[in-house]
Design an enzyme around this catalytic site. Sequence first.
Site, short mmCIF file in Angstrom:
data_model
loop_
_atom_site.label_atom_id
_atom_site.label_comp_id
_atom_site.label_asym_id
_atom_site.label_seq_id
_atom_site.Cartn_x
_atom_site.Cartn_y
_atom_site.Cartn_z
N ASP A 101 32.53 44.00 40.73
CA ASP A 101 33.64 43.58 39.85
C ASP A 101 33.44 42.30 39.59
O ASP A 101 32.70 41.44 40.35
CB ASP A 101 34.95 43.90 40.27
CG ASP A 101 36.09 43.98 39.15
OD1 ASP A 101 36.82 44.99 39.02
OD2 ASP A 101 35.84 43.20 38.08
C1 GLC Z 1 37.89 42.62 35.52
C2 GLC Z 1 38.15 44.22 35.92
C3 GLC Z 1 36.80 45.08 35.45
C4 GLC Z 1 36.23 44.65 34.34
C5 GLC Z 1 35.57 43.27 35.05
C6 GLC Z 1 34.77 42.40 33.72
O1 GLC Z 1 38.30 41.96 36.69
O2 GLC Z 1 38.58 44.50 37.06
O3 GLC Z 1 37.57 46.43 35.09
O4 GLC Z 1 35.09 45.52 33.87
O5 GLC Z 1 36.55 42.18 35.40
O6 GLC Z 1 35.58 41.71 32.86
#
Ligand code: GLC
Length: 742
Positions: free
Chosen positions: A263
Amino acid sequence: MTEKQLKELLADLTFEEKLGELQQITNTYFGENGIVTGSDARHILNEDEVNLAGSVINVVGPAKIREIQEKHIKNHPHHIPMMFMFDIIHGFATIFPIPLAQSCSFEPDLVEAIARETAREASVSGLHVTFSPMVDICRDARWGRVMESYGEDPYLTSKMGVAAVKGYQGDDLSKEGTLAACVKHFAAYGLVEGGREYGVVDTSERFLRQYYLPAYKAGCDAGSALIMSAFTANAGVPADADKHLMSDILRDEWGYEGAHITDYGSTRTMKSHGVPETDAQVAKLALEAQVDIEMCLYCYHNGLPELLEKGEITMEQIDRAVMRVLQLKNKLGLFENPYRYTDAQKSDELKNNPEALALAQDAVSRSSVLLKNEDKLLPLNANDNKKIAFIGPYVEEPDMFGGWSIRHQYKIDLKNIHTAINERYPNGNFTFNEGCMLLGEDEPMFKFNPRRAKSVANYVEHDAAARKEKIAKAVEDARNADVVVMCIGEHTLMGGELTSRTHIEIPLIQKELFDAVEEVNDNIVVVLFNHRPLDISDISEKAKAVIVAWFPGIMAADGITDMLFGEKAPTGRLTMCFPHTVGQCPIYYANFPTSHSPVTEDFFVTGYIDCPLTPLYTFGEGMTYTEFEYGEIKLSKETLSEGETLTASVDITNVGDRDGVETVQLYIRDPYAAVSRPLKELKGFKKVAVKKGETVNVEFTLTTEDLKFYNVELDYICEPGEIQVFIGKDSAVKEHADFQVI
Ligand code: GLC
């Protein structure tokens, strides 16, 4: 490229190039015309390192993507193309209902069709990967991210996740109109305690495997090209360091060969969990857990070189990760065509593409849930000259997109409900009045996070006199109307990441409006706009009809108009329970008997002294504009052995006065087993059309595979004994037929 060619390419890469493939950077490294500027102070990569990056997040626009890719290929020593990734959660140019709404359709085909349209629009815009579907099991309405999920049930979530992966990816990721899917957030992010973001989750191995992993596995088995780890730490082990989850289960047990992407900075945030302290420690833990792509932030970049030098990691471990990145690019066809299907003209044409808009409008009634319809107040009749007052902020507010929406990729003029109704019924005897702004300054979230007031500044009423006056005007309309339709609900920014709430009612100012209107008119229809189950216990008691519209997306106004006047009936069913009060959260239908549950009844006596134990509205619940009667459940046999199939069927009769659609649900219960089993578990659903006065027979099949569970020794088994089969209109169904597993 062939596997052999990929291996040769890998062997030819320098260590820096390999490190680059594992590095995802942000769009902020690129200025106008895709020139590497590295302007942001948080950036630590120099231009050479940016030129080696394997992928980038948040670059949007076919022209910009083409420019960046062109320069990247030219500057890269082996001319390896970058991957362009983005959060395309419920539509790209056409914004569809939020995923939680889509799940309420109980139609995997709809979810697949939406994903396919989304992939068409995003791939011609130059994007390669979407960070979707989110298949976290969600049972706590306090968590703002339930809107991205398919609800509380593992079986339904699995079906919807598979449908999304198929819709995005088709059968060949190198083909036009496809997008690589990314199942997330692995694992069990939906269990965050108290609905609080990013914290610890704590699930036993047994429950993790039984309830929380199946949906991720289903998505992986369906071929999801990527999987994304969660910010959370299960039982104190941060996901990106969780070798048991990421290696033992995901790679060794499941045999998953796709790419694991973290993430956003979830490697570095392991430090916040207080496990690793340095970038090198983060990098070591993550590489050993087989993290492939580090989404932004730079623990691999900072930590891997010294680890390799010290012999604390091996080049084989790095090669394994790099190979999965190269294989993903190969699946996407990027080596043959680095621009894939990027086409600015086609992208522009798809921005108001009629098929997608028609699908988005149709999706509204298929995912909206009619919870109550006393005196058959709905559907409304525009020609009976009854005076109808449309009241509430969402009568005039056109943005009904919800969280995680891409708002700058569509071209049509957004319509509000007021306009849609006037267009459709120009001679209706209607009044329209927003009644109040979406939020008042007394809204609880402003007390704890004043910054939020800034982000929704245009939607907050600060003038007490104006507040009073607007409500008084709306009350006048209500007083003189035969029926009032109230369009009320959360603000579009009250859902998604970092939107956890402890008060889960509609905004206070809108409740004040509702109460004032209810004083003068009791023929109230409520159309609710929400990211999560809300506490609507008072509203539900006082309104005669309640439609949960969730956030229906770009065609909300027309879709709501379809339903209110009966051109289309709402046919959705809840995929998350609505609690009586937030004090019941987390609450879900598949809960367990307790030590004081009466064996004879479904419901149990233990619980609260001030609130029922059951939800206000339960999983699977929902009505439509006709009624159905169920016959008795028939089983094809009284016993079932491994390898056999048992059929359970029931007659459904449409006893109402119009054709309709019913979502028939099959649940099982294993009343006595090696471990305590839920009171009910969904194992089948069918959405069937039944003409008025007609009867149809609906059949389900069961095998011992459907009955397996993890026993005390964590063996996945089906035990001999009684199984109860329920078939009904929602999870509160009581009638069951039983068979024996032998
Ligand atoms: C965010 C989210 C994730 C998302 C990623 C990219 O923090 O937790 O679901 O795809 O970052 O934006």
